[in-house]
Design a protein around this motif. Sequence first.
Motif, PDB file in Angstrom:
ATOM      1  N   LYS A  18       0.642  -1.223   0.013  1.00 33.33           N
ATOM      2  CA  LYS A  18      -0.068   0.000  -0.121  1.00 33.33           C
ATOM      3  C   LYS A  18       0.794   1.445  -0.131  1.00 33.33           C
ATOM      4  CE  LYS A  18      -2.133  -1.692   3.583  1.00 33.33           C
ATOM      5  NZ  LYS A  18      -2.603  -1.569   4.691  1.00 33.33           N
ATOM      6  N   SER A  37      -2.377   9.427   9.437  1.00 39.54           N
ATOM      7  CA  SER A  37      -3.131   9.085  10.759  1.00 39.54           C
ATOM      8  C   SER A  37      -2.063   9.182  11.854  1.00 39.54           C
ATOM      9  CB  SER A  37      -3.353   7.514  10.727  1.00 39.54           C
ATOM     10  OG  SER A  37      -4.050   7.155   9.482  1.00 39.54           O
ATOM     11  N   ARG A  41       1.694   3.058  17.597  1.00 42.24           N
ATOM     12  CA  ARG A  41       2.868   2.280  17.435  1.00 42.24           C
ATOM     13  C   ARG A  41       4.174   2.753  17.250  1.00 42.24           C
ATOM     14  NH1 ARG A  41       5.197   1.731  12.502  1.00 42.24           N
ATOM     15  NH2 ARG A  41       4.149   1.749  10.794  1.00 42.24           N
ATOM     16  N   ARG A  44       9.060   2.980  12.762  1.00 46.96           N
ATOM     17  CA  ARG A  44       9.966   2.252  12.098  1.00 46.96           C
ATOM     18  C   ARG A  44      11.520   3.020  11.570  1.00 46.96           C
ATOM     19  NH1 ARG A  44       5.487  -0.489   8.684  1.00 46.96           N
ATOM     20  NH2 ARG A  44       4.659  -1.813   9.841  1.00 46.96           N
ATOM     21  N   TYR A  53       3.243   8.879   9.707  1.00 44.89           N
ATOM     22  CA  TYR A  53       2.177   9.000  10.882  1.00 44.89           C
ATOM     23  C   TYR A  53       2.730  10.118  11.881  1.00 44.89           C
ATOM     24  CZ  TYR A  53       0.578   4.334   9.764  1.00 44.89           C
ATOM     25  OH  TYR A  53       0.110   2.975   9.463  1.00 44.89           O
ATOM     26  N   GLU A  72     -12.647   8.389  12.587  1.00 43.44           N
ATOM     27  CA  GLU A  72     -12.620   7.173  12.911  1.00 43.44           C
ATOM     28  C   GLU A  72     -11.267   6.833  13.394  1.00 43.44           C
ATOM     29  OE1 GLU A  72     -10.677   4.231  11.607  1.00 43.44           O
ATOM     30  OE2 GLU A  72      -9.338   5.654  10.681  1.00 43.44           O
ATOM     31  N   TYR A  81      -4.698   3.450  15.979  1.00 46.74           N
ATOM     32  CA  TYR A  81      -4.522   4.164  14.726  1.00 46.74           C
ATOM     33  C   TYR A  81      -6.072   5.102  14.600  1.00 46.74           C
ATOM     34  CZ  TYR A  81      -1.197   0.793  13.532  1.00 46.74           C
ATOM     35  OH  TYR A  81       0.128  -0.189  13.503  1.00 46.74           O
ATOM     36  N   GLY A  82      -5.898   6.407  14.126  1.00 46.26           N
ATOM     37  CA  GLY A  82      -6.776   7.163  13.920  1.00 46.26           C
ATOM     38  C   GLY A  82      -6.827   8.523  12.896  1.00 46.26           C
ATOM     39  N   THR A  83      -7.893   8.546  12.242  1.00 48.14           N
ATOM     40  CA  THR A  83      -7.891   9.449  11.048  1.00 48.14           C
ATOM     41  C   THR A  83      -8.328  10.703  11.793  1.00 48.14           C
ATOM     42  OG1 THR A  83      -8.251   7.884   9.608  1.00 48.14           O
ATOM     43  CG2 THR A  83      -8.820  10.001   8.777  1.00 48.14           C
ATOM     44  N   ASP A 101      -4.911   5.370   3.945  1.00 48.32           N
ATOM     45  CA  ASP A 101      -4.511   3.983   4.219  1.00 48.32           C
ATOM     46  C   ASP A 101      -5.043   3.572   5.533  1.00 48.32           C
ATOM     47  OD1 ASP A 101      -3.097   1.835   5.032  1.00 48.32           O
ATOM     48  OD2 ASP A 101      -1.129   2.659   4.293  1.00 48.32           O
ATOM     49  N   ILE A 102      -6.209   2.860   5.439  1.00 43.87           N
ATOM     50  CA  ILE A 102      -6.730   2.483   6.853  1.00 43.87           C
ATOM     51  C   ILE A 102      -7.266   1.115   6.729  1.00 43.87           C
ATOM     52  CG2 ILE A 102      -7.506   4.805   7.529  1.00 43.87           C
ATOM     53  CD1 ILE A 102     -10.338   4.129   6.464  1.00 43.87           C
ATOM     54  N   ASP A 103      -7.526   0.365   7.788  1.00 39.65           N
ATOM     55  CA  ASP A 103      -7.847  -0.804   7.974  1.00 39.65           C
ATOM     56  C   ASP A 103      -9.530  -0.989   7.736  1.00 39.65           C
ATOM     57  OD1 ASP A 103      -9.035  -0.298  10.505  1.00 39.65           O
ATOM     58  OD2 ASP A 103      -8.754  -2.255  11.237  1.00 39.65           O
ATOM     59  N   GLY A 106     -11.756   0.633  10.108  1.00 43.12           N
ATOM     60  CA  GLY A 106     -11.809   2.369   9.857  1.00 43.12           C
ATOM     61  C   GLY A 106     -12.599   2.497   8.503  1.00 43.12           C
ATOM     62  N   ARG A 149       0.534 -10.294  12.088  1.00 40.45           N
ATOM     63  CA  ARG A 149      -0.175  -9.490  10.752  1.00 40.45           C
ATOM     64  C   ARG A 149      -0.516 -10.357   9.867  1.00 40.45           C
ATOM     65  NH1 ARG A 149       1.949  -4.027  10.286  1.00 40.45           N
ATOM     66  NH2 ARG A 149       2.233  -3.312  12.124  1.00 40.45           N
TER      67      ARG A 149
HETATM   68  P1  5GP Z   1       1.171  -0.228   9.730  1.00 41.70           P
HETATM   69  O1  5GP Z   1       1.501  -0.573  11.214  1.00 41.70           O
HETATM   70  O2  5GP Z   1       1.767  -1.334   8.909  1.00 41.70           O
HETATM   71  O3  5GP Z   1       1.694   1.014   9.210  1.00 41.70           O
HETATM   72  O4  5GP Z   1      -0.347  -0.368   9.756  1.00 41.70           O
HETATM   73  C1  5GP Z   1      -1.190  -1.268  10.270  1.00 41.70           C
HETATM   74  C2  5GP Z   1      -2.501  -1.077   9.773  1.00 41.70           C
HETATM   75  O5  5GP Z   1      -3.274   0.015  10.399  1.00 41.70           O
HETATM   76  C3  5GP Z   1      -2.694  -1.103   8.112  1.00 41.70           C
HETATM   77  O6  5GP Z   1      -3.762  -1.992   7.691  1.00 41.70           O
HETATM   78  C4  5GP Z   1      -3.166   0.411   8.198  1.00 41.70           C
HETATM   79  O7  5GP Z   1      -4.056   0.446   7.010  1.00 41.70           O
HETATM   80  C5  5GP Z   1      -4.057   0.378   9.460  1.00 41.70           C
HETATM   81  N1  5GP Z   1      -3.995   1.872   9.631  1.00 41.70           N
HETATM   82  C6  5GP Z   1      -3.342   2.913   9.389  1.00 41.70           C
HETATM   83  N2  5GP Z   1      -3.842   4.117   9.844  1.00 41.70           N
HETATM   84  C7  5GP Z   1      -4.944   3.935  10.168  1.00 41.70           C
HETATM   85  C8  5GP Z   1      -5.901   4.636  10.632  1.00 41.70           C
HETATM   86  O8  5GP Z   1      -5.957   5.879  10.707  1.00 41.70           O
HETATM   87  N3  5GP Z   1      -7.112   4.267  11.079  1.00 41.70           N
HETATM   88  C9  5GP Z   1      -7.371   2.805  10.826  1.00 41.70           C
HETATM   89  N4  5GP Z   1      -8.719   2.284  11.044  1.00 41.70           N
HETATM   90  N5  5GP Z   1      -6.594   1.891  10.441  1.00 41.70           N
HETATM   91  C10 5GP Z   1      -5.207   2.498  10.113  1.00 41.70           C
END
Ligand code: 5GP
Length: 209
Positions: A18, A37, A41, A44, A53, A72, A81-83, A101-103, A106, A149
């Motif tokens: 993504k 977002s 976490r 990295r 982020y 959300e 994780y939040g938007t 990029d959200i799950d 979300g 994951r």
């Molecule tokens: P990663 O830790 O790999 O960056 O992201 C882990 C998951 O969190 C991914 O599936 C990503 O799409 C989701 N994610 C990232 N930002 C948000 C957010 O703001 N809201 C939600 N609901 N999921 C998020």
Amino acid sequence: MKNKGALLVISGPSGAGKSSIIKELLKQIPNAVFSISTTTRNKREDEVDGVNYHFTDEKSFQKEIEEGAFLEWANVHGCFYGTSLKQIVKFLDEEKLVILDIDVQGYMLLKKRLKRYITSVFLTTKNIEELKARLLLRQSDSKTEVKKRLKNAIAEMNYINRYKYLVINDDFKTAFAQMLNIAHSALNKRSLIDSDKFIQTWKRAKKAK
Ligand code: 5GP
């Protein structure tokens, strides 16, 4: 007529590519912006705070939830994780194509609130073996994290049919071309957002002298 922006929601398992696809979309679509977002976490090595982020701790995240700062939010892989609501409203007012990029959780929440604006894509690998290989190659997550994951990926796959499009990221170039088409269709879709207003103006129009 003043159009509002559009939202392009991209979901799919971690490791499906993504971030790389989004990076290219942002380069190729001048009007596109990324919804940054907030997450609890750990950062990295290759990530930048405020770019990938907004990194924060659980206490501050909770406070933001209470203040209603998130459009959300969800707990994904054990982290929050939040938007940002404010950011999305601002971008929509500026008529941007906002890439999120959200799950899946979300996305389901967002769909309830802003359905008209959303074009959604589920991006994944051709199979679980490929996903595992990519997660291990990335080396940014521990073995336990990779396991977690992968387990989540299996659960997320069940939501595929809630999305408008499915893109398999086997060959990057092909997947990117598909995503670019979808992003353009999301931009075209936004012309319908103010349709009521358009119809009113259309009816009232006077003949030019
Ligand atoms: P990663 O830790 O790999 O960056 O992201 C882990 C998951 O969190 C991914 O599936 C990503 O799409 C989701 N994610 C990232 N930002 C948000 C957010 O703001 N809201 C939600 N609901 N999921 C998020």
